[in-house]
Design a protein around this motif. Structure first.
Motif, mmCIF file in Angstrom:
data_model
loop_
_atom_site.group_PDB
_atom_site.id
_atom_site.type_symbol
_atom_site.label_atom_id
_atom_site.label_comp_id
_atom_site.label_asym_id
_atom_site.label_seq_id
_atom_site.Cartn_x
_atom_site.Cartn_y
_atom_site.Cartn_z
ATOM 1 N N PHE A 98 1.086 -1.385 -0.268
ATOM 2 C CA PHE A 98 0.277 -0.304 -0.468
ATOM 3 C C PHE A 98 0.979 0.946 -0.534
ATOM 4 O O PHE A 98 0.200 2.577 -0.039
ATOM 5 C CB PHE A 98 -1.361 0.172 1.376
ATOM 6 N N MET A 103 -1.060 0.944 -6.489
ATOM 7 C CA MET A 103 -2.134 0.168 -5.444
ATOM 8 C C MET A 103 -3.263 -0.295 -5.551
ATOM 9 O O MET A 103 -4.316 -2.032 -5.703
ATOM 10 C CB MET A 103 -1.213 -0.345 -4.338
ATOM 11 N N PRO A 104 -4.108 0.498 -5.480
ATOM 12 C CA PRO A 104 -6.004 0.808 -5.472
ATOM 13 C C PRO A 104 -6.458 0.015 -7.391
ATOM 14 O O PRO A 104 -7.162 -0.186 -7.073
ATOM 15 C CB PRO A 104 -6.229 2.041 -5.195
ATOM 16 N N THR A 121 0.008 -7.327 4.000
ATOM 17 C CA THR A 121 0.476 -5.926 4.722
ATOM 18 C C THR A 121 1.143 -6.123 6.277
ATOM 19 O O THR A 121 0.191 -7.186 6.244
ATOM 20 C CB THR A 121 -0.861 -5.612 4.459
ATOM 21 N N MET A 127 -1.955 1.167 4.668
ATOM 22 C CA MET A 127 -3.203 0.281 4.058
ATOM 23 C C MET A 127 -3.974 1.502 4.501
ATOM 24 O O MET A 127 -4.988 1.604 3.769
ATOM 25 C CB MET A 127 -3.206 -1.043 4.637
ATOM 26 N N HIS A 130 -5.701 4.028 2.493
ATOM 27 C CA HIS A 130 -6.707 3.774 1.258
ATOM 28 C C HIS A 130 -7.404 3.086 1.601
ATOM 29 O O HIS A 130 -8.744 2.124 0.947
ATOM 30 C CB HIS A 130 -6.224 3.030 -0.150
ATOM 31 N N LEU A 134 -10.256 0.400 -0.788
ATOM 32 C CA LEU A 134 -10.221 -0.556 -0.043
ATOM 33 C C LEU A 134 -11.602 -1.203 0.247
ATOM 34 O O LEU A 134 -11.706 -1.867 -0.191
ATOM 35 C CB LEU A 134 -9.040 -0.642 0.601
#
Length: 318
Positions: A98, A103-104, A121, A127, A130, A134
């Protein structure tokens, strides 16, 4: 009378040098790709933590593996579709995945194509930055996304010794949020950390999960994966063709029989496909730039092959 000095003993040849033969001259074991079931993407070696014993030497400064762009991921997903490859699962590892700003978008692409998806993760601030997107992706693709949270030990003291002061509680907070949002979660710990038997470790994690209201079965080897330590100084045997019968183990059980990993090296013009998730820096395990090129057999010519996969019995996918 002069007594001649003793001749120096001849040193045995070094291990893990010849991809075809061991130091003793025996035929080295190699693993054929039976079917590509899991494709890993390393999102980059940058991480928000600098752990004492990181498998891949990730840190806030190590960018030897650059951030993987979403376009690279899309290209390999297109190759899977074009060639009808039997890939069932896509995994993301790092570094801390992340940290990668794409990444998203990569998750959206992979989940949108219907792949079961696993993200490794530490469940900390990268993390949580997001979290809204997510949560939306998890809601849009129920049952496809799993987050594997790194929790090295069930006790904060040993975990923080490895990952830094205060990291245990921050990871637990992130894991609690994942559970509240209905994510599928499992945990990765270290089997030899603290030198406790596996049964003691699993019992400790079970107590932690119960105390924190985390509905995970610590006796389940998927819900709680305990990975062996990777001591680079430890002497390990080389794996010969005869070892499969001696150990009662099949080559099909080793990671490189069913998985590959894509990386982009710093300043590289294109990504490359590696034999597995652990051997990111050894050029002999670079298999090509396409999945087709990377389908050739892999000689087990590295200590990690013996320590982690064959003798340690570990596998990174589910």
């Amino acid at each position: 009378m002069t007594i001649p000095a003793a001749l120096p003993a001849e040193r045995p040849p070094a291990k893990f040098r010849d991809p075809a033969r061991t130091a003793k001259g025996e035929r080295r074991a190699a693993v054929a790709l039976g079917a590509l079931r899991t494709l890993w993407f390393n999102t980059g070696t940058l991480c928000n933590l600098a752990c004492a014993n990181c498998y891949i030497e990730s840190s806030p400064r190590n960018d030897a593996l650059a951030y993987l762009p979403a376009a690279d991921v899309a290209g390999y997903l297109d190759e899977i579709r074009r060639d009808g490859l039997p890939v069932e699962e896509i995994g993301f590892t790092g570094g801390e995945p992340f940290m990668n700003p794409d990444m998203p978008a990569m998750l959206e692409d992979v989940l949108g194509r219907g792949f079961r998806t696993l993200v490794l993760t530490n469940a900390m601030r990268p993390m949580m930055r997001h979290k809204d997107r997510l949560a939306a992706l998890n809601a849009a693709h129920p049952g496809l996304l799993t987050l594997r949270v790194s929790l090295d030990h069930y006790g904060p003291a040993l975990h923080d010794l490895e990952r830094g002061r205060g990291t245990f509680e921050k990871t637990m907070q992130g894991m609690a949020w994942l559970m509240e949002q209905g994510f599928a979660v499992n945990v990765a710990g270290r089997a030899a950390f603290g030198h406790e038997p596996e049964a003691v470790l699993r019992a400790g994690y079970a107590r932690l999960f119960a105390a924190r209201g985390i509905p995970l079965d610590a006796s389940d080897p998927v819900a709680l994966m305990l990975f062996p330590e990777m001591d680079p100084e430890a002497d390990v045997p080389e794996i010969t063709e005869a070892c499969w019968g001696i150990l009662g183990k099949s080559p099909d059980s080793v990671m490189c029989a069913s998985s590959r990993m894509v990386v982009r090296r710093r300043d590289a013009r294109a990504p490359t496909v590696l034999a597995c998730t652990l051997l990111a820096y050894d050029p002999q395990f670079e298999l090509g730039t396409t999945l087709a090129e990377a389908s050739r057999p892999v000689p087990l010519n590295h200590p990690h092959c013996a320590r982690f996969c064959v003798l340690g019995g570990a596998a990174c996918s589910r």
